[in-house]
Structure formats: C-alpha cells, structure tokens
Write a protein that holds these residues in place. Structure first.
Motif: not given
Length: 422
Positions: A291, A358, A394, A390, A397-398, A288, A361-362, A293
């Motif tokens: 950066d 999270f 990310r 994705l 989330y960041r 994440v 992000t995946t 994926p």
C-alpha cells in the motif's frame, strides 16, 4: 507432489522470491520443494528453509548434468520455471547452452510467465541487441501468471492461469514503519522516496552495446536532476547500486546496495512512495500489496540524431526544458524509446499494461518531461488527492486479486493440464 523450482538468474531477488512464495503457498497442499538457484540467492533459501542446489555460469553446458543429478536424486513430479523468460535468457547468455534440457528429463514443466508472452511479439533487448525470445512457451500446455503485476483474470481461451503472488506482503504496522524510519534518521514529517536499482543496470554501463551503454550511463544524471528539485525534507533510499550521476544530497540519501528480501520489503513499507525507471520493477509490484504509491518513467519517443545548434531531434516532444535539451544535445546518436531503462522491451512491457488494472495503481511519466516528472513525484509524496486516488486504485486491484481462487487450486488445475494430480 514433489516440485523442482528452477531459478538460475543472478543479481536479482525477484524470480527466486516468486518461486519461494509459490512453494510456501503450496506447502499446505503437501507439495515438497527443492530449488536450483544462483549463488546470489543462497541466503534467501537458507532463510526460507528449503533444500537447494547452487549452479553457476562457470558450469556452462555442464549445468545440464548438474540439474540432471538433482532430478535423479530428488525425483520431482514437476519442474517449475520461476520465470520462463529469465530461465531462457540466463541459459542463453550466461550458460551459453540450450535452456530446454529441462524437458528431456521426462518430467512435466510448468513455467511462470511474468510477462504474458503469449500475447506479445516476445521481442526484447539483450546487452543492447534486439532478440526474440523463443516460442517454446506456446507449445506448453499451461502457464502460471503471478498477480501482481499481471491481470487478475484469465484471458478467454488462453493457457495462462493467474494466481495471487507475494502472499506474505502486507503494509507495515505503524510501529514497524516508524522503527525503520527512525533507524534511517527520519523524523515524523519527512518524506522517504524509494528509488530501486539493479546490478544489471550498472553492468550495462560497461557491457552493453553503445546506445544502451550511453543510456545506462547518462539517464541517472537526468533523474538526479529531477530528484534534487523535490522539497528539502525529502529523503531517498536507493535500494541497489548507487549509480554515478545521481548526485543526491549525501545528508538525505540512504544507500542499501545489498539486502535480503525481508529488508527490501521493510524499506519499501517504510517509504512514502516509490519511483522506478523500469516498469517491471520488483518494488512497484510489491508496492501495491504494501500500500505504497508508485511512479514509473519511460520514454515513448524514438528520437533521431541531433540536428542544428539547438540539438533538435526528429521525434522529440515539444516543450522540453533547457536541462533536457542540453542532455539530448550531449547524447551521442539516436535516442531509442524504452520501457525498461536502459533496455527497450517496448513490445513486451507495453502489451502487458494494456487493459491491465495494475497500470492504474501507479503514475506513468515521460522521462524527458521534466515538469511532468517533478510534479508527479511531488504529488505521490505530498498531495493528499493524488495519494488518495492511487490508494483507491490499489485497493480495487487487490480486490481483483482476492477474487482469485486459492493458489493451491490454481496449481492443481495447472497440474491436471500436464497430466498430474495435486
């Protein structure tokens, strides 16, 4: 303030790296750190420059006296457990001793809770046996939650304080990324997929209970079958033991069975994507911030014994491919559901993902959905739309991580709850 970090887990960089990162972030606030570690992590401590003491499972119950000696000499104001669950498990399994001697030194204990255990049943698997982690955590006045992979906001009324972990991890520069790839023999257009493994997964092939042992041995065969279907310009970097059964093309696989944390992060940053067979992956967590994926695969279908010539199992999903049906037909006994191959850990990892950004992000896939896994892998490696979606998740989330208070402020709050001041 003087802080003793406990990180006794062997054959893993994760917990010690988390502790080192926290020590680095607190150094500017005047925190002086000393680490208690397993020998596997000695190189990390040498590189980081912190004083440390090595303990080994051969000490057994004598570990209490050794840590007591360190406490007497270092005189810490607080003891931080780099991971509550790893501290408990390691002492229970490897040292065969009560882990909570650390509370007998008259020093406040602050645990890092990587799994949000206060909101789960704490039921997990150890060497193929189902156990429940003790509830000592529930009586501790404060817990620190590293983000990622935790939620970047505290739960109302909870004792957990989220803080930004892995603060030094960023995307590689174009030049650094190109150099790592060049040394691996990759050209500009080729794709690189990281597949992380861990020594304990290899150990499970011989030391776990029968069902877990069979999963440890047989799942790599299925994953290798999927990976071999990717385009011919896909290269693979196996970070950790190369597991029997993967059968990856030797001219396109790069194995790094041992590594430093710095090397691991370089391989991750140079990869085009990460695939993991266990959700609580060091690589997925750091991807994440780097950066990159990621995709993880699990099995949410608990299946009974094979029945009939076709090997059909109760609980099996529909539409299985011939390869998967053959795999299931050969598997002895029932097939459990699992989030942490080859372990289940469903009641710990599953709740961790609920309402957790999270998870966005995946890519989540089912192990026995051959088409779904291969299409997802192809997407995270090659499809600009998938990769773009994705990347947006990310970034979001960041952004949540960036809104957290400075880690020194979070730790000061934790210290106040145990009667200290930073």
């Amino acid at each position: 303030m003087r802080v003793l970090f406990m990180s006794p887990l062997a054959k893993s960089l994760h917990e010690t790296t988390i502790g080192l990162d926290l020590a680095d972030q607190l150094k500017g606030a005047g925190v002086v750190a000393h680490f208690v570690i397993d020998a596997d992590n000695e190189d990390q401590l040498k590189t980081a420059g912190y004083p440390y003491t090595v303990i080994t499972p051969a000490m057994g119950g004598r570990v209490r006296e050794e840590v007591g000696r360190v406490v007497g000499e270092f005189r810490p104001d607080a003891i931080v457990l780099s991971d509550y669950l790893a501290h408990w498990l390691t002492h229970l399994v490897s040292y065969e001793t009560d882990p909570w001697y650390v509370q007998d030194f008259g020093v406040p204990v602050i645990p890092l809770d990587l799994h949000d255990l206060t909101n789960t049943t704490r039921e997990l698997e150890v060497l193929g046996k189902t156990v429940v982690a003790d509830g000592n955590l529930l009586d501790m006045p404060v817990h620190l939650h590293p983000v990622p992979m935790g939620r970047p906001e505290a739960r109302a009324g909870g004792l957990g304080l989220p803080y930004r972990a892995n603060s030094g991890i960023e995307p590689l520069t174009d030049a650094a990324r190109a150099e790592v790839r060049r040394l691996l023999g990759l050209g500009g257009a080729e794709r690189l997929l990281m597949f992380p493994t861990l020594p304990w997964q290899e150990i499970m092939q011989t030391r776990a209970g029968p069902r877990t042992r069979e999963l440890a041995v047989r799942v790599p065969q299925l994953i290798g079958h999927y990976l071999r279907q990717l385009p011919d310009d896909t290269h693979f970097v196996v970070a950790g033991p190369y597991l029997d059964g993967l059968g990856l093309p030797p001219e396109r696989v790069h194995v790094e069975s041992s590594y430093t944390a710095q090397r691991y992060h370089a391989l991750l940053g140079a990869s085009d994507a990460v695939m993991s067979a266990f959700m609580l992956s060091y690589a997925l967590e750091r991807a994440v911030l780097a950066d990159v994926p990621g995709m993880f695969t699990l099995n949410s279908h608990a299946m009974g014994e094979a029945a009939g010539a076709g090997g059909r199992r109760a609980g099996a999903p529909d539409g299985l491919s011939p390869a998967v049906r053959g795999w299931l037909a050969d598997f002895p006994g029932a097939v459990p559901s699992f989030h942490m191959w080859p372990l289940s850990w469903n009641k710990v990892v599953g709740p961790l993902l609920v309402d957790n950004p999270f998870a966005d992000t995946t890519v989540r896939t089912e192990l026995f959905d051959e088409q779904g896994v291969v299409e997802a892998l192809t997407g995270i490696l090659y499809d600009p739309l998938v990769r773009g979606r994705l990347a947006e998740a990310r970034a979001a989330y960041r952004d949540g991580i960036d809104r957290l208070p400075a880690t020194a402020e979070v730790f000061a709050t934790a210290a106040q709850r145990v009667g200290l001041s930073l």
